[in-house]
Enzyme design. Structure first.
Site, PDB file in Angstrom:
ATOM      1  N   TYR A  31       0.665  -1.321  -0.061  1.00  0.00           N
ATOM      2  CA  TYR A  31       0.109  -0.028  -0.133  1.00  0.00           C
ATOM      3  C   TYR A  31       0.870   1.191  -0.037  1.00  0.00           C
ATOM      4  O   TYR A  31       2.340   1.152   0.296  1.00  0.00           O
ATOM      5  CB  TYR A  31      -0.891   0.136   1.198  1.00  0.00           C
ATOM      6  CG  TYR A  31      -0.382   0.119   2.677  1.00  0.00           C
ATOM      7  CD1 TYR A  31       0.569  -0.633   3.220  1.00  0.00           C
ATOM      8  CD2 TYR A  31      -0.517   1.500   3.210  1.00  0.00           C
ATOM      9  CE1 TYR A  31       1.015  -0.333   4.271  1.00  0.00           C
ATOM     10  CE2 TYR A  31       0.183   1.758   4.278  1.00  0.00           C
ATOM     11  CZ  TYR A  31       1.095   0.766   4.959  1.00  0.00           C
ATOM     12  OH  TYR A  31       1.627   0.962   6.356  1.00  0.00           O
ATOM     13  N   ARG A  98      -7.619 -20.449  -2.279  1.00  0.00           N
ATOM     14  CA  ARG A  98      -6.837 -20.337  -1.042  1.00  0.00           C
ATOM     15  C   ARG A  98      -5.542 -21.525  -1.160  1.00  0.00           C
ATOM     16  O   ARG A  98      -5.708 -22.429  -1.181  1.00  0.00           O
ATOM     17  CB  ARG A  98      -6.967 -20.337   0.426  1.00  0.00           C
ATOM     18  CG  ARG A  98      -6.214 -19.977   1.476  1.00  0.00           C
ATOM     19  CD  ARG A  98      -6.830 -20.196   2.881  1.00  0.00           C
ATOM     20  NE  ARG A  98      -5.947 -19.696   3.676  1.00  0.00           N
ATOM     21  CZ  ARG A  98      -5.143 -20.436   4.354  1.00  0.00           C
ATOM     22  NH1 ARG A  98      -5.043 -21.870   3.873  1.00  0.00           N
ATOM     23  NH2 ARG A  98      -4.015 -19.983   5.070  1.00  0.00           N
ATOM     24  N   LYS A 147       6.408  -1.982   1.731  1.00  0.00           N
ATOM     25  CA  LYS A 147       5.272  -1.493   2.572  1.00  0.00           C
ATOM     26  C   LYS A 147       3.991  -2.387   2.417  1.00  0.00           C
ATOM     27  O   LYS A 147       3.092  -2.214   1.733  1.00  0.00           O
ATOM     28  CB  LYS A 147       5.186  -0.128   1.886  1.00  0.00           C
ATOM     29  CG  LYS A 147       4.216   0.608   2.667  1.00  0.00           C
ATOM     30  CD  LYS A 147       4.393   2.243   2.406  1.00  0.00           C
ATOM     31  CE  LYS A 147       3.233   3.109   3.369  1.00  0.00           C
ATOM     32  NZ  LYS A 147       3.215   2.850   4.516  1.00  0.00           N
ATOM     33  N   GLU A 180      11.909   2.523  14.066  1.00  0.00           N
ATOM     34  CA  GLU A 180      11.186   3.503  13.777  1.00  0.00           C
ATOM     35  C   GLU A 180       9.859   3.103  14.200  1.00  0.00           C
ATOM     36  O   GLU A 180       9.624   2.213  15.335  1.00  0.00           O
ATOM     37  CB  GLU A 180      10.757   3.023  12.124  1.00  0.00           C
ATOM     38  CG  GLU A 180      10.336   1.855  11.733  1.00  0.00           C
ATOM     39  CD  GLU A 180      10.121   1.678  10.298  1.00  0.00           C
ATOM     40  OE1 GLU A 180       9.895   2.383   9.538  1.00  0.00           O
ATOM     41  OE2 GLU A 180      10.018   0.444   9.969  1.00  0.00           O
ATOM     42  N   LEU A 205      11.133   1.283   7.148  1.00  0.00           N
ATOM     43  CA  LEU A 205      10.742   1.693   5.673  1.00  0.00           C
ATOM     44  C   LEU A 205      11.305   2.860   5.385  1.00  0.00           C
ATOM     45  O   LEU A 205      11.665   3.800   6.372  1.00  0.00           O
ATOM     46  CB  LEU A 205       9.421   1.680   5.863  1.00  0.00           C
ATOM     47  CG  LEU A 205       8.579   2.164   4.494  1.00  0.00           C
ATOM     48  CD1 LEU A 205       8.533   1.029   3.689  1.00  0.00           C
ATOM     49  CD2 LEU A 205       7.268   2.757   4.905  1.00  0.00           C
TER      50      LEU A 205
HETATM   51  N1  PMP Z   1       7.833   3.561   8.786  1.00  0.00           N
HETATM   52  C1  PMP Z   1       6.538   3.114   8.720  1.00  0.00           C
HETATM   53  C2  PMP Z   1       6.541   1.586   9.417  1.00  0.00           C
HETATM   54  C3  PMP Z   1       5.363   3.630   8.327  1.00  0.00           C
HETATM   55  O1  PMP Z   1       4.251   2.720   8.226  1.00  0.00           O
HETATM   56  C4  PMP Z   1       5.251   4.733   7.610  1.00  0.00           C
HETATM   57  C5  PMP Z   1       4.115   5.339   7.086  1.00  0.00           C
HETATM   58  N2  PMP Z   1       3.466   4.588   5.999  1.00  0.00           N
HETATM   59  C6  PMP Z   1       6.459   5.585   7.644  1.00  0.00           C
HETATM   60  C7  PMP Z   1       7.539   4.755   8.433  1.00  0.00           C
HETATM   61  C8  PMP Z   1       6.750   6.855   6.882  1.00  0.00           C
HETATM   62  O2  PMP Z   1       6.786   6.590   5.562  1.00  0.00           O
HETATM   63  P1  PMP Z   1       6.212   7.953   4.880  1.00  0.00           P
HETATM   64  O3  PMP Z   1       6.908   9.320   4.999  1.00  0.00           O
HETATM   65  O4  PMP Z   1       6.429   7.487   3.367  1.00  0.00           O
HETATM   66  O5  PMP Z   1       4.685   8.013   5.272  1.00  0.00           O
END
Ligand code: PMP
Length: 285
Positions: A31, A98, A147, A180, A205
């Site tokens: 996503y 499935r 993601k 994070e 991410l």
């Molecule tokens: N880390 C994680 C685990 C996230 O879910 C997100 C937001 N989707 C971010 C970092 C930040 O990413 P972005 O700045 O692209 O929204």
């Protein structure tokens, strides 16, 4: 409200995908979330580039061409009259009976797009107050650079934060380094005014907002160090904040109940937040 589902614009209340969609059964999908601000979609090309990477890593085909997806995002934003808010897109491997292994070639990936209004005044108020974070042990898989919609550890961590009166949970490695947040990247600012955030090569991410903030910081003449930092260092920092598409740079006023500096939002964080929109890429919605 209107949603886009596999080629159709439908009433949000009636929007659905099949029970044997692999997103539903295996979280086999990815996503993106883009901020919509003042009628623009923020950093859209970067989000679509990251989507491309996520899809490649999982060998999921693009559901529509790379040229058409921006048009769909724009149309969903437009049909929902969103000037400020967010647009969400989700691609899953599609509908198949499935079975763990990939379905037969030719199975069409599912694409869903929704948009939602948000009140910019609420976000500003939140930034004026700052947010609280808690720390939780890292318990996610090692491909969080993708993601993926597989977000159960993030759901549990953020729920734990909520129950503790906080708004975000920081995943922390066994050695005490902050990775994070459940849905955001993590930053601190040292006593010397240096921005610190963990390298994005592995284990987090690569946030689009994080990348844009590097440019914002450069414009403000601020120095960034890309390195890990510990929870202890964060608690003793001059400022701390999170970044994500929907929060931009959001000041942290407490970590595990310990106030950051004087317990008020940091001025450098607020200036990053202020300058963000000038630097970010703005695609007309
Ligand atoms: N880390 C994680 C685990 C996230 O879910 C997100 C937001 N989707 C971010 C970092 C930040 O990413 P972005 O700045 O692209 O929204």
């Amino acid at each position: 409200r209107i949603a886009y589902v596999n080629g159709r614009y439908v009433a949000h209340a009636d929007a659905c995908v099949h029970i044997e969609d692999r997103g539903y059964q295996f979280a086999d999908g990815v996503y993106e979330v883009c901020e919509v601000a003042r009628g623009f979609i923020v950093d859209m090309p970067h989000h679509l580039a990251r989507l491309d990477r996520s899809l490649r890593e999982l060998s999921i085909d693009w559901p529509v061409t790379q040229r058409v997806l921006p048009l769909i995002l724009r149309e969903v934003v437009r049909r929902n009259h969103v000037a400020n808010g967010l647009v969400y897109l989700q691609v899953t491997r599609g509908v198949a009976s499935r079975d763990f292994v990939f379905p037969a070639a030719g199975t069409k990936p599912s694409l869903v797009v929704t948009a939602r209004k948000a009140d910019p005044a609420m976000a500003s108020k939140r930034a004026e107050n700052g947010i609280k974070v808690i720390t939780v042990p890292e318990n996610r898989w090692d491909r969080v650079d993708i993601k993926s919609v597989g977000l159960l550890p993030n759901v549990l961590a953020k729920q734990k934060a909520r129950e503790a009166g906080a708004q975000e949970a920081w995943f922390v490695d066994a050695d005490g380094t902050v990775k994070e947040g459940g849905s955001s990247n993590a930053w601190i600012i040292t006593r010397n005014g240096v921005l610190v955030t963990r390298p994005a090569e592995h284990g987090i991410l690569r946030g689009i907002t994080r990348t844009t903030l590097f440019e914002v910081a450069a414009k403000l003449g601020l120095t960034i160090e890309e390195r890990g930092f510990s929870v202890a260092e964060a608690k003793a920092a001059r400022e701390a904040f999170i970044s994500s598409a929907t929060t931009i740079a959001m000041p942290i006023v407490a970590i595990d109940g310990v106030p950051v500096a004087n317990g008020h939002p940091g001025s450098i964080t607020l200036s990053l937040r202020q300058a963000f929109f000038d630097v970010a890429e703005k695609s007309p919605a």
